[in-house]
Design an enzyme around this catalytic site. Structure first.
Site, short mmCIF file in Angstrom:
data_model
loop_
_atom_site.label_atom_id
_atom_site.label_comp_id
_atom_site.label_asym_id
_atom_site.label_seq_id
_atom_site.Cartn_x
_atom_site.Cartn_y
_atom_site.Cartn_z
N GLY A 262 0.82 -1.22 0.00
CA GLY A 262 0.00 0.00 0.00
C GLY A 262 0.85 1.26 0.00
N ASP B 153 0.12 -9.03 1.67
CA ASP B 153 -0.84 -8.09 1.10
C ASP B 153 -1.80 -8.88 0.20
OD1 ASP B 153 -0.52 -4.68 0.52
OD2 ASP B 153 -2.04 -5.85 -0.55
N ASN B 154 -3.10 -8.52 0.21
CA ASN B 154 -4.04 -9.26 -0.66
C ASN B 154 -4.40 -8.46 -1.91
OD1 ASN B 154 -5.71 -7.27 0.23
ND2 ASN B 154 -7.28 -8.61 1.11
N TYR C 274 -15.43 3.96 9.48
CA TYR C 274 -13.98 3.81 9.32
C TYR C 274 -13.28 4.30 10.58
CZ TYR C 274 -9.36 5.73 8.32
OH TYR C 274 -8.03 6.08 8.40
N LEU D 295 -7.37 14.88 -0.72
CA LEU D 295 -7.09 16.14 -1.42
C LEU D 295 -5.90 16.06 -2.37
CD1 LEU D 295 -7.64 19.15 -1.86
CD2 LEU D 295 -6.24 19.62 0.16
N GLY E 86 -19.36 15.57 7.64
CA GLY E 86 -18.44 14.82 8.51
C GLY E 86 -17.07 15.46 8.63
C1 WQD Z 1 -8.37 17.11 3.49
C2 WQD Z 1 -9.00 18.49 3.31
C3 WQD Z 1 -11.35 18.39 2.83
C4 WQD Z 1 -10.84 16.42 -1.09
C5 WQD Z 1 -9.14 11.51 5.77
C6 WQD Z 1 -9.42 10.47 6.82
C7 WQD Z 1 -8.19 10.24 7.66
C8 WQD Z 1 -6.99 9.89 6.81
C9 WQD Z 1 -6.80 10.87 5.65
C10 WQD Z 1 -7.67 8.02 5.38
C11 WQD Z 1 -10.38 18.61 3.98
C12 WQD Z 1 -10.58 18.97 1.63
C13 WQD Z 1 -10.59 17.01 0.15
C14 WQD Z 1 -11.40 17.20 -2.14
C15 WQD Z 1 -11.43 19.11 -0.68
N1 WQD Z 1 -7.02 8.51 6.45
N2 WQD Z 1 -10.88 18.32 0.34
N3 WQD Z 1 -11.67 18.51 -1.90
O1 WQD Z 1 -10.70 14.13 5.43
O2 WQD Z 1 -8.66 15.23 6.53
O3 WQD Z 1 -8.80 12.75 6.39
O4 WQD Z 1 -8.07 11.05 4.96
O5 WQD Z 1 -7.35 8.22 4.23
O6 WQD Z 1 -8.47 9.18 8.56
O7 WQD Z 1 -10.43 10.96 7.68
O8 WQD Z 1 -8.40 14.08 4.33
O9 WQD Z 1 -7.63 14.58 2.05
O10 WQD Z 1 -10.04 13.82 2.37
O11 WQD Z 1 -9.34 16.13 3.12
O12 WQD Z 1 -11.69 20.31 -0.50
O13 WQD Z 1 -11.64 16.71 -3.29
O14 WQD Z 1 -9.22 18.71 1.91
O15 WQD Z 1 -12.58 19.08 3.02
O16 WQD Z 1 -10.51 19.94 4.46
P1 WQD Z 1 -9.23 14.13 5.71
P2 WQD Z 1 -8.87 14.61 2.89
#
Ligand code: WQD
Length: 349
Positions: free
Chosen positions: A17, A38-39, A156, A207, A301
């Site tokens: 991963g 790893d699967n 999750y 992001l 969320g």
């Molecule tokens: C980051 C910021 C979004 C996508 C999650 C899990 C956490 C960890 C990492 C799992 C936020 C904004 C995002 C987009 C956006 N493990 N965003 N447009 O939500 O902080 O954490 O991922 O992967 O356990 O909860 O990470 O990268 O999704 O978001 O504006 O297309 O970017 O609102 O502010 P997050 P994220």
């Protein structure tokens, strides 16, 4: 360290991963023997070739699901496992809301099956992935490890809260266990070589992979999920940490895990919060590329602000995040630019 005639090895579940592969590269560079399980449920075989290419070393690999206890027993029979770093698990927040049982079965069930087999072989050293998501919606940043984690805002996240509780109860029942809980913040970036990186299946949830797919032309524009949060520029603030710094944090955690008993919990973050617009700007400046984006509604969320106090890891592990936001943006882009289809190997015609 050898006994039974084979070198002692670190077992890495989910080692194909994103974070797992980067950690395997650092383990090999540090001279560890590594066994990957790893699967390929969220990874591809090509990454194994890339790890060998980067490290110039080999490792044992088993295409096995940690839930398959007989197959896992075989892994422990054929290798002298010193400790386990447990990455494998599903991690898509949205998917976990739609399919909670799949997440509880895989993430919680997998952790239980793993420690049951470890116990059978007397292997009682484990470092495992948790997440800042366990802090839920009500804890104020900077987040510290002693804060309550009873709330989680997705199935999750609940699997992470439950895994932590299971490991704390296990350690309380058997003081021989050494358990290290690592709460990741937001891992981004890639190995400087550009040969391994984040390769999400389908449309990215997170992001940075979304930004890099816009930059490489795979997606038309980034949707910024809300600019009306109580933050400096209204967009969400997160603690982005370079995946190589995160991986090196695992090596420091492993070293300490091998010398102490009981359960220890560490935040692995930079302690710095950056907004979505900060990250877009840093990416554009680091790489000389414009990123198309539009502001849309908040994502349900999401918390406004989430960043770490990493001083416990700094002090007790002797670990500090070294790479900055420009490093993260530059390395993420190098990986994506040089691997526009991720690990989907274009079959050699
Ligand atoms: C980051 C910021 C979004 C996508 C999650 C899990 C956490 C960890 C990492 C799992 C936020 C904004 C995002 C987009 C956006 N493990 N965003 N447009 O939500 O902080 O954490 O991922 O992967 O356990 O909860 O990470 O990268 O999704 O978001 O504006 O297309 O970017 O609102 O502010 P997050 P994220």
């Amino acid at each position: 360290i050898c006994n039974r005639g084979v070198p002692m090895a670190i077992l890495v579940t989910g080692g194909a991963g994103y974070i797992g592969s980067h950690t395997v590269v650092e383990l090999l560079a540090a001279g560890h023997e590594v066994v990957i399980v790893d699967n390929f449920s969220n990874s591809k075989p090509e990454v194994l070739n890339r790890i060998r290419q980067i490290s110039g070393k080999d490792f044992a690999f088993y295409q096995v699901d940690v839930l398959d206890k007989d197959a896992m027993r075989q892994v422990f029979k054929e290798n002298d496992i010193q400790a386990v770093i447990h990455f494998s698990g599903y991690k898509a927040v949205g998917e976990s809301v739609a399919e909670p049982i799949k997440y509880y079965h895989n993430n919680v069930g997998g952790a239980i099956a793993l420690v049951e087999v470890m116990n059978e072989f007397g292997v009682k050293h484990i470092v495992f992935s948790s997440s800042a998501t366990v802090y839920g919606l009500n804890n104020p940043s900077p987040l510290t490890e002693d804060m309550p984690t009873h709330t989680a805002n997705s199935p999750y996240g609940s699997t992470m809260v439950m895994k932590e509780q299971i490991f704390r109860d296990l350690a309380a029942s058997d003081p021989d266990w050494s358990i290290t809980i690592l709460r990741y913040f937001n891992p981004i970036g890639a190995h400087a070589s550009g040969r391994i990186g984040e390769d999400p299946q389908g449309i990215p949830n997170n992001l940075m992979p979304y930004i890099t797919q816009v930059a490489v032309g795979k997606l038309p524009a980034l949707s910024v999920f809300g600019d009306d949060y109580p933050t400096p520029d209204g967009t969400g603030v997160r603690d982005y940490i370079h995946v190589v710094d995160l991986s090196l944090g695992h090596l420091k955690a492993l070293d300490r895990n091998l010398t102490v008993k009981g359960v220890e919990t560490y935040n692995l973050g930079t302690g710095e919060g950056y907004s979505v617009l900060d990250l877009i700007k840093a990416f554009e400046e680091a790489n000389g590329i414009k990123v198309n984006y539009k502001i849309v509604d908040r994502r349900p969320g999401d918390v406004a602000t989430c960043y770490s106090d990493a001083s416990r890891a700094n002090q007790l592990l002797g670990w500090y995040a070294q790479r900055n936001l420009v490093d993260m943006c530059r390395d993420s882009w190098k990986w994506q630019k040089e691997n526009p289809q991720g690990y989907d190997v274009i079959s050699q015609a």
